[in-house]
Design a protein around this motif. Sequence first.
Motif, PDB file in Angstrom:
ATOM      1  N   ASN A 139      21.583  58.384  31.597  1.00  0.00           N
ATOM      2  CA  ASN A 139      20.539  59.395  31.463  1.00  0.00           C
ATOM      3  C   ASN A 139      20.407  59.834  30.007  1.00  0.00           C
ATOM      4  OD1 ASN A 139      20.143  59.282  34.187  1.00  0.00           O
ATOM      5  ND2 ASN A 139      21.274  61.170  34.642  1.00  0.00           N
ATOM      6  N   GLY A 140      19.188  60.002  29.569  1.00  0.00           N
ATOM      7  CA  GLY A 140      18.964  60.425  28.195  1.00  0.00           C
ATOM      8  C   GLY A 140      17.605  59.988  27.701  1.00  0.00           C
ATOM      9  N   VAL A 141      17.431  60.022  26.371  1.00  0.00           N
ATOM     10  CA  VAL A 141      16.160  59.682  25.740  1.00  0.00           C
ATOM     11  C   VAL A 141      16.302  58.329  25.048  1.00  0.00           C
ATOM     12  CG1 VAL A 141      14.430  60.357  24.026  1.00  0.00           C
ATOM     13  CG2 VAL A 141      15.579  62.113  25.414  1.00  0.00           C
ATOM     14  N   TYR A 142      15.310  57.444  25.255  1.00  0.00           N
ATOM     15  CA  TYR A 142      15.311  56.111  24.658  1.00  0.00           C
ATOM     16  C   TYR A 142      13.991  55.892  23.909  1.00  0.00           C
ATOM     17  CZ  TYR A 142      19.328  55.201  27.645  1.00  0.00           C
ATOM     18  OH  TYR A 142      20.563  55.264  28.249  1.00  0.00           O
ATOM     19  N   ILE A 143      14.070  55.017  22.912  1.00  0.00           N
ATOM     20  CA  ILE A 143      12.893  54.642  22.143  1.00  0.00           C
ATOM     21  C   ILE A 143      12.489  53.233  22.550  1.00  0.00           C
ATOM     22  CG2 ILE A 143      11.875  54.368  19.852  1.00  0.00           C
ATOM     23  CD1 ILE A 143      12.824  57.205  20.490  1.00  0.00           C
ATOM     24  N   ILE A 144      11.223  53.095  22.984  1.00  0.00           N
ATOM     25  CA  ILE A 144      10.716  51.779  23.371  1.00  0.00           C
ATOM     26  C   ILE A 144       9.681  51.350  22.338  1.00  0.00           C
ATOM     27  CG2 ILE A 144       9.414  50.481  25.098  1.00  0.00           C
ATOM     28  CD1 ILE A 144      10.684  52.121  27.238  1.00  0.00           C
ATOM     29  N   ASN A 145       9.913  50.151  21.762  1.00  0.00           N
ATOM     30  CA  ASN A 145       8.985  49.569  20.796  1.00  0.00           C
ATOM     31  C   ASN A 145       8.405  48.296  21.388  1.00  0.00           C
ATOM     32  OD1 ASN A 145       9.663  51.378  18.481  1.00  0.00           O
ATOM     33  ND2 ASN A 145      11.661  50.386  18.688  1.00  0.00           N
ATOM     34  N   ILE A 146       7.110  48.101  21.216  1.00  0.00           N
ATOM     35  CA  ILE A 146       6.500  46.833  21.608  1.00  0.00           C
ATOM     36  C   ILE A 146       5.717  46.298  20.414  1.00  0.00           C
ATOM     37  CG2 ILE A 146       6.353  47.504  24.043  1.00  0.00           C
ATOM     38  CD1 ILE A 146       3.334  47.858  23.636  1.00  0.00           C
ATOM     39  N   THR A 147       5.629  44.979  20.363  1.00  0.00           N
ATOM     40  CA  THR A 147       4.898  44.329  19.273  1.00  0.00           C
ATOM     41  C   THR A 147       3.617  43.739  19.840  1.00  0.00           C
ATOM     42  OG1 THR A 147       6.988  43.777  18.177  1.00  0.00           O
ATOM     43  CG2 THR A 147       5.012  42.601  17.445  1.00  0.00           C
ATOM     44  N   SER A 148       2.487  44.213  19.333  1.00  0.00           N
ATOM     45  CA  SER A 148       1.200  43.776  19.865  1.00  0.00           C
ATOM     46  C   SER A 148       0.784  42.452  19.256  1.00  0.00           C
ATOM     47  CB  SER A 148       0.128  44.836  19.600  1.00  0.00           C
ATOM     48  OG  SER A 148      -0.016  45.076  18.215  1.00  0.00           O
ATOM     49  N   ASP A 149      -0.305  41.902  19.765  1.00  0.00           N
ATOM     50  CA  ASP A 149      -0.740  40.575  19.339  1.00  0.00           C
ATOM     51  C   ASP A 149      -1.190  40.525  17.891  1.00  0.00           C
ATOM     52  OD1 ASP A 149      -2.982  42.090  19.665  1.00  0.00           O
ATOM     53  OD2 ASP A 149      -3.917  40.818  21.188  1.00  0.00           O
ATOM     54  N   ASP A 150      -1.445  41.692  17.296  1.00  0.00           N
ATOM     55  CA  ASP A 150      -1.820  41.704  15.884  1.00  0.00           C
ATOM     56  C   ASP A 150      -0.623  41.957  14.981  1.00  0.00           C
ATOM     57  OD1 ASP A 150      -1.322  44.335  16.453  1.00  0.00           O
ATOM     58  OD2 ASP A 150      -3.320  45.074  15.930  1.00  0.00           O
ATOM     59  N   GLY A 151       0.596  41.935  15.555  1.00  0.00           N
ATOM     60  CA  GLY A 151       1.808  42.089  14.784  1.00  0.00           C
ATOM     61  C   GLY A 151       2.246  43.523  14.566  1.00  0.00           C
ATOM     62  N   ARG A 152       1.450  44.535  15.047  1.00  0.00           N
ATOM     63  CA  ARG A 152       1.828  45.931  14.853  1.00  0.00           C
ATOM     64  C   ARG A 152       2.862  46.349  15.892  1.00  0.00           C
ATOM     65  NH1 ARG A 152      -3.241  49.678  14.684  1.00  0.00           N
ATOM     66  NH2 ARG A 152      -3.827  48.383  16.476  1.00  0.00           N
ATOM     67  N   ILE A 153       3.739  47.278  15.467  1.00  0.00           N
ATOM     68  CA  ILE A 153       4.763  47.806  16.364  1.00  0.00           C
ATOM     69  C   ILE A 153       4.319  49.182  16.849  1.00  0.00           C
ATOM     70  CG2 ILE A 153       7.150  48.584  16.547  1.00  0.00           C
ATOM     71  CD1 ILE A 153       7.887  46.513  14.444  1.00  0.00           C
ATOM     72  N   HIS A 154       4.377  49.396  18.167  1.00  0.00           N
ATOM     73  CA  HIS A 154       3.988  50.666  18.784  1.00  0.00           C
ATOM     74  C   HIS A 154       5.217  51.273  19.437  1.00  0.00           C
ATOM     75  CE1 HIS A 154      -0.290  49.465  18.362  1.00  0.00           C
ATOM     76  NE2 HIS A 154       0.203  48.239  18.588  1.00  0.00           N
ATOM     77  N   THR A 155       5.343  52.595  19.337  1.00  0.00           N
ATOM     78  CA  THR A 155       6.570  53.271  19.757  1.00  0.00           C
ATOM     79  C   THR A 155       6.260  54.420  20.708  1.00  0.00           C
ATOM     80  OG1 THR A 155       7.620  52.743  17.650  1.00  0.00           O
ATOM     81  CG2 THR A 155       8.623  54.507  18.963  1.00  0.00           C
ATOM     82  N   GLU A 156       7.057  54.532  21.761  1.00  0.00           N
ATOM     83  CA  GLU A 156       6.985  55.666  22.682  1.00  0.00           C
ATOM     84  C   GLU A 156       8.398  56.043  23.105  1.00  0.00           C
ATOM     85  OE1 GLU A 156       4.483  57.450  23.575  1.00  0.00           O
ATOM     86  OE2 GLU A 156       2.742  56.253  22.937  1.00  0.00           O
ATOM     87  N   LYS A 157       8.570  57.311  23.540  1.00  0.00           N
ATOM     88  CA  LYS A 157       9.854  57.783  24.052  1.00  0.00           C
ATOM     89  C   LYS A 157       9.889  57.676  25.565  1.00  0.00           C
ATOM     90  CE  LYS A 157      10.946  61.115  20.386  1.00  0.00           C
ATOM     91  NZ  LYS A 157      11.213  62.554  20.085  1.00  0.00           N
ATOM     92  N   LEU A 158      11.052  57.293  26.073  1.00  0.00           N
ATOM     93  CA  LEU A 158      11.293  57.263  27.514  1.00  0.00           C
ATOM     94  C   LEU A 158      12.409  58.241  27.837  1.00  0.00           C
ATOM     95  CD1 LEU A 158      11.279  56.064  30.443  1.00  0.00           C
ATOM     96  CD2 LEU A 158      12.981  54.400  29.592  1.00  0.00           C
ATOM     97  N   ILE A 159      12.194  59.047  28.867  1.00  0.00           N
ATOM     98  CA  ILE A 159      13.248  59.928  29.369  1.00  0.00           C
ATOM     99  C   ILE A 159      13.793  59.308  30.647  1.00  0.00           C
ATOM    100  CG2 ILE A 159      13.810  62.225  30.257  1.00  0.00           C
ATOM    101  CD1 ILE A 159      11.521  63.314  28.552  1.00  0.00           C
ATOM    102  N   LYS A 160      15.066  58.942  30.618  1.00  0.00           N
ATOM    103  CA  LYS A 160      15.731  58.369  31.795  1.00  0.00           C
ATOM    104  C   LYS A 160      16.472  59.489  32.508  1.00  0.00           C
ATOM    105  CE  LYS A 160      18.064  55.624  34.607  1.00  0.00           C
ATOM    106  NZ  LYS A 160      19.013  56.616  35.144  1.00  0.00           N
ATOM    107  N   ASN A 161      16.205  59.659  33.804  1.00  0.00           N
ATOM    108  CA  ASN A 161      16.912  60.698  34.557  1.00  0.00           C
ATOM    109  C   ASN A 161      17.521  60.131  35.836  1.00  0.00           C
ATOM    110  OD1 ASN A 161      14.678  60.373  36.214  1.00  0.00           O
ATOM    111  ND2 ASN A 161      13.767  62.366  35.739  1.00  0.00           N
TER     112      ASN A 161
END
Length: 657
Positions: free
Chosen positions: A635-657
């Motif tokens: 349980n806690g906070v995680y950072i999820i990064n994905i790489t899109s088709d144009d090479g950019r990295i996008h970031t969001e937070k996930l809360i695991k409970n």
Amino acid sequence: MHKIFKIVLLSCVVLNSATVSAQLDQYLAEEDSRISLSQKTEIEIQRFVNDNFKNYKLSKEVTDDVIKHLREEEEFTEEEFQKALINTKIYELRKLFFFENPDKKDGYIAKPPPPTVMQTCTNGDFETNTAGYTFWSDAYPQPATGTGFFQSCSMSTAATATNLVTPSTNNFGSTITLISSTNAGYQQYDPTLAGLGINVPTLNTNGGTKSIKLNNANGFGSSDVTTMSRYFPVINQSTIDFNFSLIMDNKPAHGQPIQPFFRVRVYDQFNNIVDEICIIANPDNCLFNTLVVSNNRRVLYTNWICARLNVQDILNQPGTIEFTVSDCEPSAHFGTVYIDNICGLTCAVPQLGALSTDPTNINCPDMTGSTPIQVCGTYQPPVNATVNTISLNILQNNVVIGSMATPTTLTSSTYCFNVNPSLFGASPSGDFEFQVNGTFNVNCPAGTFIYDISDNSANVGADVTFDNCCQPTLTLVSPADNLNNLATATTKEKERSDWIKAANIVSVGDNVLANGVVYHAANYVELNPGFEAVLGSQFVAYPEGCTADFEYKAQNQNTNVSTTKSAVDDGVVNLIKLTNGFAIIPNPSSNTIDIVMKNAQFNKVNVTSIDGKTVLERNIEMTDKTQLDVSRYANGVYIINITSDDGRIHTEKLIKN
């Protein structure tokens, strides 16, 4: 005996001349244009919803509220749940449309009509005869009827299949008479008074060629109670003014409750009385002129005067006006009245006075401080009267729950009450009305006569409402706001829609978990110097806004942190846009999550813990959606990064409970 009536002093209108007709036509054309514009806006809204439905998802708080509501109602299927979510999203998208297009709201708000056309009261002066009116008359034979039927001003009357009456023209023996100066049998002056040497016109000076006379002067044998009624599909002005000329017998030996009476009422669409005037034959009331006919008979009359009814409580709603006049209970003494110019004039000086409370529509006033609520208005004493008292009652369900005997300020024409919030009670809930009561003294030949005038509401709907109330901010200081764990829930449970700043002391009563002191606010709870939770006390703060759920959660429970304001707040659009990045659904989560990207694709996912350690790194085929199992994550906070088709990295937070 007091004369009972309630009047409000607000502007009325004159509907005459071609100019007024042109203004009315122009107003109606403008309203048609406004309605047409709103219909076009509805098409725009539907297009906006369709275009954006997949671009947004509901906030978790709203989704939880939908689930909670459904569970409170009954068990629901998955299909019903999904339908509810769709309807909620459409509602939120509609709100978003108006946030982005605030000027579009104007098409939904009716424009106030010009003063001269505020009340669309055609035929108010009977110049086109009696179209729109219903007449009936009940005859109560004496003594066979007994005395139970007569209730004076409280007497009920209703049209039935057997008591409806068609007016006759210039027939002064009829219970309903259309007075017409252009027809045969017209009499310029009331025949009863003329026979006693007094000339009172049967037509009002400003009323054209026609008026209505209710009841006759026969009496003896039956106590007649005669009524005229008219329904308005829409009441669109604050007052209805009219002229009347009243003539009544009065027998000295009779008590006041069985004397003839004249009553005017306005009903709302649910048949509730909105306003009422009731005048009982009483020679002590110097509204009347008195003719002593014999030891057993006096005739009271008024000449033509104007009066005013307050209908602001049912503005833009249906309403009915009803005029009733009666003989005395034993039937030997008559009551009759001439009526004209119903909503066809402005009564500059209401003979019976006027009392108006300024519109007040307050939701959730501040109950934590001492800032008063101002209830103000204007009044006009009856002719030749002086103000005696003006008082205020706070009503809930027609029960007085608080009162003030005198205004805070009182001038020759205005009043103001500074209403302390404590007058609404310790924990107010629901709707409240302000009732302002005035008594006015008139020095009559027989002595002081008292007029009572009341206004039972300040406006349409509740004057003050406590419904899902939540104040924005709260500051707590010591020692005034110190709390004990054993204090009542209403004392130790605090919530605000914005923030709480605490510099008070929380002391212990026992160590039972449920007895904890709980604060929550949508944005933050700030513990400032001076705040102390003493050893053994139980205190917790949650950033969850106004939920009315003050559960003191155990320490090993993870709390979903949300800074989103309450879902019921119409000032907030509870949507999350699925563009320029990606969405994690659901978030928080304890099992699996969907990673969804709108208008783009991605081919790499990286998950790290809040301290920067890599938990997962995975290359995938180019896609706009993938699923991850996070059930084994701590349980806690995680950072999820994905790489899109144009090479950019996008970031969001996930809360695991």
